[in-house]
Design a protein around this motif. Structure first.
Motif, PDB file in Angstrom:
ATOM      1  N   THR A  83       0.575  -1.065   0.073  1.00  0.00           N
ATOM      2  CA  THR A  83       0.173   0.396  -0.054  1.00  0.00           C
ATOM      3  C   THR A  83       0.954   0.931  -0.260  1.00  0.00           C
ATOM      4  OG1 THR A  83       0.157  -0.071   2.635  1.00  0.00           O
ATOM      5  CG2 THR A  83      -1.525  -0.825   0.859  1.00  0.00           C
ATOM      6  N   GLU A  84       2.351   1.451   0.454  1.00  0.00           N
ATOM      7  CA  GLU A  84       3.291   2.268   0.393  1.00  0.00           C
ATOM      8  C   GLU A  84       3.367   2.639  -1.021  1.00  0.00           C
ATOM      9  OE1 GLU A  84       4.760   3.613   2.686  1.00  0.00           O
ATOM     10  OE2 GLU A  84       4.118   2.840   4.091  1.00  0.00           O
ATOM     11  N   SER A  85       3.195   3.997  -0.911  1.00  0.00           N
ATOM     12  CA  SER A  85       3.316   4.473  -2.903  1.00  0.00           C
ATOM     13  C   SER A  85       4.044   5.701  -2.399  1.00  0.00           C
ATOM     14  CB  SER A  85       1.827   4.847  -3.227  1.00  0.00           C
ATOM     15  OG  SER A  85       0.911   6.174  -2.186  1.00  0.00           O
ATOM     16  N   ASN A  86       4.288   6.184  -1.333  1.00  0.00           N
ATOM     17  CA  ASN A  86       5.564   7.335  -1.540  1.00  0.00           C
ATOM     18  C   ASN A  86       6.633   6.967  -2.025  1.00  0.00           C
ATOM     19  OD1 ASN A  86       7.578   6.891   0.751  1.00  0.00           O
ATOM     20  ND2 ASN A  86       5.552   7.309   1.687  1.00  0.00           N
ATOM     21  N   THR A  87       7.235   8.290  -2.314  1.00  0.00           N
ATOM     22  CA  THR A  87       8.706   8.407  -3.468  1.00  0.00           C
ATOM     23  C   THR A  87       9.546   7.973  -2.449  1.00  0.00           C
ATOM     24  OG1 THR A  87       7.714   9.660  -5.457  1.00  0.00           O
ATOM     25  CG2 THR A  87      10.090   9.330  -5.003  1.00  0.00           C
ATOM     26  N   ASP A  88       9.944   8.208  -1.403  1.00  0.00           N
ATOM     27  CA  ASP A  88      11.018   8.067  -0.243  1.00  0.00           C
ATOM     28  C   ASP A  88      11.141   6.134  -0.202  1.00  0.00           C
ATOM     29  OD1 ASP A  88      11.767  10.580  -0.457  1.00  0.00           O
ATOM     30  OD2 ASP A  88      10.940  11.162   1.598  1.00  0.00           O
ATOM     31  N   LYS A  89      10.130   5.343  -0.097  1.00  0.00           N
ATOM     32  CA  LYS A  89      10.128   5.052   0.840  1.00  0.00           C
ATOM     33  C   LYS A  89      10.060   3.508  -0.467  1.00  0.00           C
ATOM     34  CE  LYS A  89       8.560   2.821   3.571  1.00  0.00           C
ATOM     35  NZ  LYS A  89       9.343   2.400   5.261  1.00  0.00           N
ATOM     36  N   LYS A  90       9.846   3.844  -1.966  1.00  0.00           N
ATOM     37  CA  LYS A  90      10.413   3.297  -3.427  1.00  0.00           C
ATOM     38  C   LYS A  90      11.468   3.737  -3.702  1.00  0.00           C
ATOM     39  CE  LYS A  90       6.221   4.633  -6.168  1.00  0.00           C
ATOM     40  NZ  LYS A  90       5.119   4.605  -7.231  1.00  0.00           N
ATOM     41  N   MET A  91      12.469   4.708  -3.311  1.00  0.00           N
ATOM     42  CA  MET A  91      13.573   5.174  -3.225  1.00  0.00           C
ATOM     43  C   MET A  91      14.409   4.012  -2.401  1.00  0.00           C
ATOM     44  SD  MET A  91      13.533   6.552  -5.674  1.00  0.00           S
ATOM     45  CE  MET A  91      15.415   6.354  -5.883  1.00  0.00           C
TER      46      MET A  91
END
Length: 120
Positions: A83-91
């Motif tokens: 459910t995580e979609s923020n850019t920091d978490k993706k990076m």
């Protein structure tokens, strides 16, 4: 057919992912957290790992980091399904070694197309 490890603390989500993949002919094993996934990956070789990020015991990103230290998993695709979609978490996931990122709720056709693409 390819062997896939589905990792998610939600039994219903694991079930939906496993059902989708099995109906397409994939062999699927399941784990409910990152530590269980590492234990399972130690006893069996997988062609793809699909993992949630937020899980108890060991989160998905820590699991990816650990899998990438193992020679047999250096080149294995690891997709985060979360459910995580923020850019920091993706990076953070990319830095740990994740191959790709899918956001829940997932579309079964999109999941299968992505799996087929990363497996080549």
């Amino acid at each position: 057919m390819a062997k896939i490890l589905a990792v998610d603390d939600s039994a219903s989500m694991r079930g939906m992912v496993a059902f989708t993949l099995r109906s397409a002919g994939y062999e699927v094993s399941e784990a409910e957290n990152g530590q269980m996934a590492l234990d399972t990956a130690s006893s069996s070789k997988f062609d793809l790992v699909l993992a949630d990020v937020n899980m108890p015991v060991m989160d998905g990103i820590s699991m990816v980091r650990e899998l990438r230290t193992r020679a047999e998993y250096k080149g294995v695709p690891i997709l985060m399904l979360t459910t995580e979609s923020n850019t920091d978490k993706k990076m953070e996931g990319k830095a740990a070694g994740a191959t790709g990122w899918l956001v829940k709720p997932f579309d079964p056709e999109q999941l299968l197309a992505t799996v087929k693409r990363v497996l080549g």
